[in-house]
Scaffold this motif. Structure first.
Motif, PDB file in Angstrom:
ATOM      1  N   CYS A 346       0.812  -1.228   0.000  1.00  0.00           N
ATOM      2  CA  CYS A 346       0.000   0.000   0.000  1.00  0.00           C
ATOM      3  C   CYS A 346       0.840   1.271   0.000  1.00  0.00           C
ATOM      4  CB  CYS A 346      -0.936   0.003   1.209  1.00  0.00           C
ATOM      5  SG  CYS A 346      -2.285  -1.189   1.077  1.00  0.00           S
ATOM      6  N   ALA A 347       1.968   1.252   0.715  1.00  0.00           N
ATOM      7  CA  ALA A 347       2.775   2.468   0.845  1.00  0.00           C
ATOM      8  C   ALA A 347       4.040   2.436   0.000  1.00  0.00           C
ATOM      9  CB  ALA A 347       3.153   2.684   2.306  1.00  0.00           C
ATOM     10  N   GLY A 348       4.316   1.310  -0.642  1.00  0.00           N
ATOM     11  CA  GLY A 348       5.520   1.189  -1.455  1.00  0.00           C
ATOM     12  C   GLY A 348       5.207   1.091  -2.938  1.00  0.00           C
ATOM     13  N   ILE A 349       4.693  -0.056  -3.348  1.00  0.00           N
ATOM     14  CA  ILE A 349       4.440  -0.315  -4.769  1.00  0.00           C
ATOM     15  C   ILE A 349       3.356   0.599  -5.340  1.00  0.00           C
ATOM     16  CG2 ILE A 349       3.455  -2.020  -6.354  1.00  0.00           C
ATOM     17  CD1 ILE A 349       5.006  -4.168  -4.830  1.00  0.00           C
ATOM     18  N   TYR A 350       2.225   0.702  -4.652  1.00  0.00           N
ATOM     19  CA  TYR A 350       1.069   1.412  -5.216  1.00  0.00           C
ATOM     20  C   TYR A 350       1.322   2.895  -5.483  1.00  0.00           C
ATOM     21  CZ  TYR A 350      -3.749   3.095  -5.654  1.00  0.00           C
ATOM     22  OH  TYR A 350      -4.900   3.689  -6.092  1.00  0.00           O
ATOM     23  N   PRO A 351       1.754   3.685  -4.502  1.00  0.00           N
ATOM     24  CA  PRO A 351       1.961   5.111  -4.801  1.00  0.00           C
ATOM     25  C   PRO A 351       3.074   5.345  -5.822  1.00  0.00           C
ATOM     26  CG  PRO A 351       2.744   4.586  -2.589  1.00  0.00           C
ATOM     27  CD  PRO A 351       2.005   3.386  -3.076  1.00  0.00           C
ATOM     28  N   LEU A 375      11.392   9.874  -6.165  1.00  0.00           N
ATOM     29  CA  LEU A 375      10.147   9.156  -5.902  1.00  0.00           C
ATOM     30  C   LEU A 375      10.376   7.993  -4.936  1.00  0.00           C
ATOM     31  CD1 LEU A 375       7.189   8.508  -6.408  1.00  0.00           C
ATOM     32  CD2 LEU A 375       7.873   7.310  -8.515  1.00  0.00           C
ATOM     33  N   ALA A 376      11.456   7.227  -5.145  1.00  0.00           N
ATOM     34  CA  ALA A 376      11.739   6.073  -4.284  1.00  0.00           C
ATOM     35  C   ALA A 376      11.968   6.507  -2.835  1.00  0.00           C
ATOM     36  CB  ALA A 376      12.949   5.313  -4.810  1.00  0.00           C
ATOM     37  N   LEU A 377      12.748   7.581  -2.652  1.00  0.00           N
ATOM     38  CA  LEU A 377      13.044   8.051  -1.296  1.00  0.00           C
ATOM     39  C   LEU A 377      11.803   8.625  -0.609  1.00  0.00           C
ATOM     40  CD1 LEU A 377      16.533   9.748  -1.830  1.00  0.00           C
ATOM     41  CD2 LEU A 377      16.035   7.646  -0.554  1.00  0.00           C
ATOM     42  N   ILE A 399       0.039  11.437   0.006  1.00  0.00           N
ATOM     43  CA  ILE A 399       1.294  11.986   0.532  1.00  0.00           C
ATOM     44  C   ILE A 399       2.369  12.010  -0.548  1.00  0.00           C
ATOM     45  CG2 ILE A 399       3.151  11.640   2.203  1.00  0.00           C
ATOM     46  CD1 ILE A 399       1.124  10.370   4.073  1.00  0.00           C
ATOM     47  N   VAL A 400       2.525  10.889  -1.262  1.00  0.00           N
ATOM     48  CA  VAL A 400       3.589  10.779  -2.267  1.00  0.00           C
ATOM     49  C   VAL A 400       3.315  11.710  -3.447  1.00  0.00           C
ATOM     50  CG1 VAL A 400       4.692   9.245  -3.942  1.00  0.00           C
ATOM     51  CG2 VAL A 400       4.214   8.434  -1.622  1.00  0.00           C
ATOM     52  N   LEU A 401       2.103  11.686  -3.981  1.00  0.00           N
ATOM     53  CA  LEU A 401       1.790  12.517  -5.148  1.00  0.00           C
ATOM     54  C   LEU A 401       1.925  13.998  -4.833  1.00  0.00           C
ATOM     55  CD1 LEU A 401      -1.316  10.613  -6.615  1.00  0.00           C
ATOM     56  CD2 LEU A 401       1.050  10.536  -7.411  1.00  0.00           C
ATOM     57  N   SER A 402       1.436  14.407  -3.655  1.00  0.00           N
ATOM     58  CA  SER A 402       1.538  15.826  -3.293  1.00  0.00           C
ATOM     59  C   SER A 402       2.993  16.228  -3.077  1.00  0.00           C
ATOM     60  CB  SER A 402       0.712  16.115  -2.039  1.00  0.00           C
ATOM     61  OG  SER A 402       1.167  15.359  -0.929  1.00  0.00           O
ATOM     62  N   SER A 403       3.795  15.333  -2.496  1.00  0.00           N
ATOM     63  CA  SER A 403       5.213  15.626  -2.266  1.00  0.00           C
ATOM     64  C   SER A 403       5.979  15.736  -3.581  1.00  0.00           C
ATOM     65  CB  SER A 403       5.854  14.533  -1.395  1.00  0.00           C
ATOM     66  OG  SER A 403       5.229  14.460  -0.131  1.00  0.00           O
ATOM     67  N   MET A 404       5.521  15.020  -4.609  1.00  0.00           N
ATOM     68  CA  MET A 404       6.172  15.063  -5.923  1.00  0.00           C
ATOM     69  C   MET A 404       5.592  16.163  -6.812  1.00  0.00           C
ATOM     70  SD  MET A 404       8.490  12.660  -6.018  1.00  0.00           S
ATOM     71  CE  MET A 404       8.795  12.466  -7.769  1.00  0.00           C
ATOM     72  N   GLY A 405       4.607  16.907  -6.294  1.00  0.00           N
ATOM     73  CA  GLY A 405       4.002  17.969  -7.077  1.00  0.00           C
ATOM     74  C   GLY A 405       3.085  17.468  -8.169  1.00  0.00           C
ATOM     75  N   LEU A 406       2.485  16.288  -7.983  1.00  0.00           N
ATOM     76  CA  LEU A 406       1.605  15.688  -8.979  1.00  0.00           C
ATOM     77  C   LEU A 406       0.144  15.840  -8.543  1.00  0.00           C
ATOM     78  CD1 LEU A 406       3.639  12.395  -9.607  1.00  0.00           C
ATOM     79  CD2 LEU A 406       3.565  14.431 -11.073  1.00  0.00           C
ATOM     80  N   PRO A 407      -0.788  15.898  -9.497  1.00  0.00           N
ATOM     81  CA  PRO A 407      -2.212  16.061  -9.150  1.00  0.00           C
ATOM     82  C   PRO A 407      -2.761  14.829  -8.431  1.00  0.00           C
ATOM     83  CG  PRO A 407      -1.940  15.670 -11.513  1.00  0.00           C
ATOM     84  CD  PRO A 407      -0.566  15.890 -10.960  1.00  0.00           C
ATOM     85  N   VAL A 408      -3.247  15.020  -7.217  1.00  0.00           N
ATOM     86  CA  VAL A 408      -3.699  13.883  -6.417  1.00  0.00           C
ATOM     87  C   VAL A 408      -5.022  13.324  -6.917  1.00  0.00           C
ATOM     88  CG1 VAL A 408      -2.488  14.687  -4.361  1.00  0.00           C
ATOM     89  CG2 VAL A 408      -4.864  15.385  -4.740  1.00  0.00           C
ATOM     90  N   ALA A 409      -5.822  14.132  -7.607  1.00  0.00           N
ATOM     91  CA  ALA A 409      -7.146  13.683  -8.045  1.00  0.00           C
ATOM     92  C   ALA A 409      -7.056  12.506  -9.012  1.00  0.00           C
ATOM     93  CB  ALA A 409      -7.902  14.838  -8.696  1.00  0.00           C
ATOM     94  N   LEU A 410      -5.955  12.423  -9.773  1.00  0.00           N
ATOM     95  CA  LEU A 410      -5.821  11.343 -10.746  1.00  0.00           C
ATOM     96  C   LEU A 410      -5.640   9.973 -10.093  1.00  0.00           C
ATOM     97  CD1 LEU A 410      -3.672  12.936 -13.606  1.00  0.00           C
ATOM     98  CD2 LEU A 410      -6.078  12.273 -13.655  1.00  0.00           C
ATOM     99  N   ALA A 411      -5.460   9.963  -8.764  1.00  0.00           N
ATOM    100  CA  ALA A 411      -5.393   8.679  -8.061  1.00  0.00           C
ATOM    101  C   ALA A 411      -6.737   7.965  -8.104  1.00  0.00           C
ATOM    102  CB  ALA A 411      -4.960   8.888  -6.610  1.00  0.00           C
ATOM    103  N   GLY A 412      -7.797   8.685  -8.513  1.00  0.00           N
ATOM    104  CA  GLY A 412      -9.125   8.081  -8.572  1.00  0.00           C
ATOM    105  C   GLY A 412      -9.406   7.308  -9.843  1.00  0.00           C
ATOM    106  N   VAL A 413      -8.459   7.277 -10.790  1.00  0.00           N
ATOM    107  CA  VAL A 413      -8.732   6.616 -12.073  1.00  0.00           C
ATOM    108  C   VAL A 413      -8.813   5.096 -11.940  1.00  0.00           C
ATOM    109  CG1 VAL A 413      -7.631   8.465 -13.383  1.00  0.00           C
ATOM    110  CG2 VAL A 413      -6.270   6.476 -12.690  1.00  0.00           C
ATOM    111  N   LEU A 414      -8.332   4.543 -10.848  1.00  0.00           N
ATOM    112  CA  LEU A 414      -8.268   3.087 -10.701  1.00  0.00           C
ATOM    113  C   LEU A 414      -9.343   2.529  -9.778  1.00  0.00           C
ATOM    114  CD1 LEU A 414      -4.396   2.901 -10.311  1.00  0.00           C
ATOM    115  CD2 LEU A 414      -5.712   2.448 -12.373  1.00  0.00           C
TER     116      LEU A 414
END
Length: 463
Positions: A346-351, A375-377, A399-414
């Motif tokens: 959940c906190a490694g592979i998926y994000p 991203l790995a760190l 947490i990961v997407l926001s820290s990388m400056g990526l849009p978090v809403a796209l996490a809903g596509v799956l």
């Protein structure tokens, strides 16, 4: 609505439960009954979806009845998590000769969890790149849009917290609140409180031995009752697995799986690869990976069907102590910490996979070394404090997407394949926690190899 059909579906479940009861009376092993329950659940789920469809009123009403067995079992497990963790850890510390061993134990458990999460993130990145995953390839409908909006709302409520502030949430301020499980980090808060009580008891033992002895006898008595309660609840595992698996299969959207098939395959390739790495690490520490696999199967089977790392804690602790030979204190610490931090799936592979998928949509080169290393760190560090319940992966992704400056809403596509993938993620999470306990116990010299090598030392019911 045809109530006769619903009654017939419930009757089938009762008959299958009867088969598992008969197997128990014939002294069929616990592992085989769990495996049988899983297989029967798959067949029952396929039958229900084939006859009525995944979204029909008959299916929904049937699964509502099935939840009495499936979800009811998970709730019973959650019920005993806090007393089991609290009493077991206090008792374990009381029995320690040296308190310095606690620091080493925590270092090995947490170190193993975070290190394997870092490896899992790299595996997730590699799988996403290998399968050329891209969020632009997925059609975003109303369901995905609504899911994305919900994720953005959740992000808005947590974006003001820094990483140190999230770590600070581990420290309990109201142990009675945490005993109710109201916070994502409640399990770790209970663990910390239990450690403090155990250490305080050791101090009282030096100055007021009579008072300490009275408390120790009380803890031993409570421990005996709690372990008996654990045994009673674990007897229901094959039935719970049967109902949970039937519910999952019957309600799964096959159309969604076909649309997102490449992501599902890529996810399970990553999960399978990381699981193999776990077994390699077991062999590196001088243990037979096949023996390990046979002994942890009932725990992984439950984790797979329930999708709850926290709910797996009682079975996890029991398997480590009675089947793997891990000492009591390490087993409790690794199971508790592994349900809240360092979750490989959940906190490694998926994000990590999500970040690689989403990066091209905002013009970021997902194959650059700088992006991959960052991203790995970030994924490994952010794995602290992920809730060990359904939804923990979403929390980690935010947490990961926001820290990388990526849009978090796209996490809903799956969302359509989320339950199917979450089953494998949870099983990997739980296996990672058992791996950390095994490794820590080996390095501390408290591992009981005789138990590990004993074929009869398995997770089994006691009379």
């Amino acid at each position: 609505m045809d109530y006769l059909l619903i009654f017939f579906n419930v009757l089938i479940l009762i008959i299958l439960i009867g088969i598992l009861v008969y197997m128990h009376k014939k002294h069929v092993s616990f592992s085989k009954r769990v495996f049988t329950g899983m297989g029967l659940g798959i067949l029952l789920g396929v039958l229900i979806q084939t006859l009525y469809g995944a979204d029909s009123d008959i299916t929904m009403s049937t699964l509502d009845w099935y939840s009495i067995v499936g979800s009811g079992y998970v709730q019973l497990l959650m019920l005993i998590v806090v007393p089991l963790v609290m009493v077991s850890i206090i008792r374990s510390i009381i029995n320690l000769n040296k308190t310095e061993q606690l620091g080493k134990m925590a270092a090995w458990v947490i170190g193993t969890l975070i290190t394997t999460t870092l490896i899992a993130a790299i595996i997730g990145i590699g799988s996403a790149l290998l399968f050329d995953l891209n969020a632009d390839q997925i059609t975003i409908g109303q369901e995905q849009t609504e899911r994305g909006q919900m994720i953005e709302e959740k992000y808005n409520t947590m974006e003001q917290k820094t990483m140190p502030q999230r770590v600070l949430n581990f420290i309990p301020s109201n142990i009675f609140l945490d005993m109710t499980g109201q916070r994502p980090t409640s399990v770790i808060a209970v663990v910390i409180f239990s450690f403090l009580v155990g250490i305080a008891t050791l101090g009282v033992r030096r100055k007021q031995p009579e008072q300490a002895e009275l408390f120790v006898r009380m803890v031993d008595s409570i421990f005996a009752v709690v372990m008996r309660l654990v045994t009673i609840v674990l007897r229901l595992t094959p039935f719970g697995v049967l109902a949970l698996m039937a519910t999952m299969v019957a309600s799964t959207s096959y159309a969604g799986i076909l649309q997102l098939g490449k992501f599902v395959i890529a996810s399970y390739v990553a999960l399978g690869t990381m699981f193999i790495i776990h077994l390699v690490l077991i062999s590196v520490f001088g243990l037979n990976p096949m023996t390990y696999l046979k002994k942890v199967f009932p725990v992984l089977g439950f984790a797979f069907t329930s999708r709850s790392s926290a709910g797996s804690i009682p079975l996890n602790v029991t398997a480590q102590r009675e089947a793997l030979g891990v000492d009591e204190a390490t087993a409790n610490m690794s199971a508790s910490f592994g349900a809240t931090m360092g979750q490989n799936g959940c906190a490694g592979i998926y994000p990590a996979m999500l970040a690689v998928m989403i990066a091209p949509t905002v013009g970021i080169n997902q194959m650059s070394f700088e992006f991959i290393a960052q991203l790995a760190l970030i994924t490994a560090i952010s794995s602290f404090g992920v809730a060990g319940v359904g939804g923990g992966a979403t929390f980690a992704a935010i947490i990961v997407l926001s820290s990388m400056g990526l849009p978090v809403a796209l996490a809903g596509v799956l969302i359509t394949v989320e339950p199917l993938i979450d089953m494998g993620r949870t099983a990997l999470n739980v296996n990672g926690s058992m791996l950390s306990g095994t490794v820590a116990s080996r390095m501390l010299g408290t591992f009981k190899r005789s138990v590990f090598e004993n074929k009869n030392a398995i997770v089994e019911q006691k009379n």
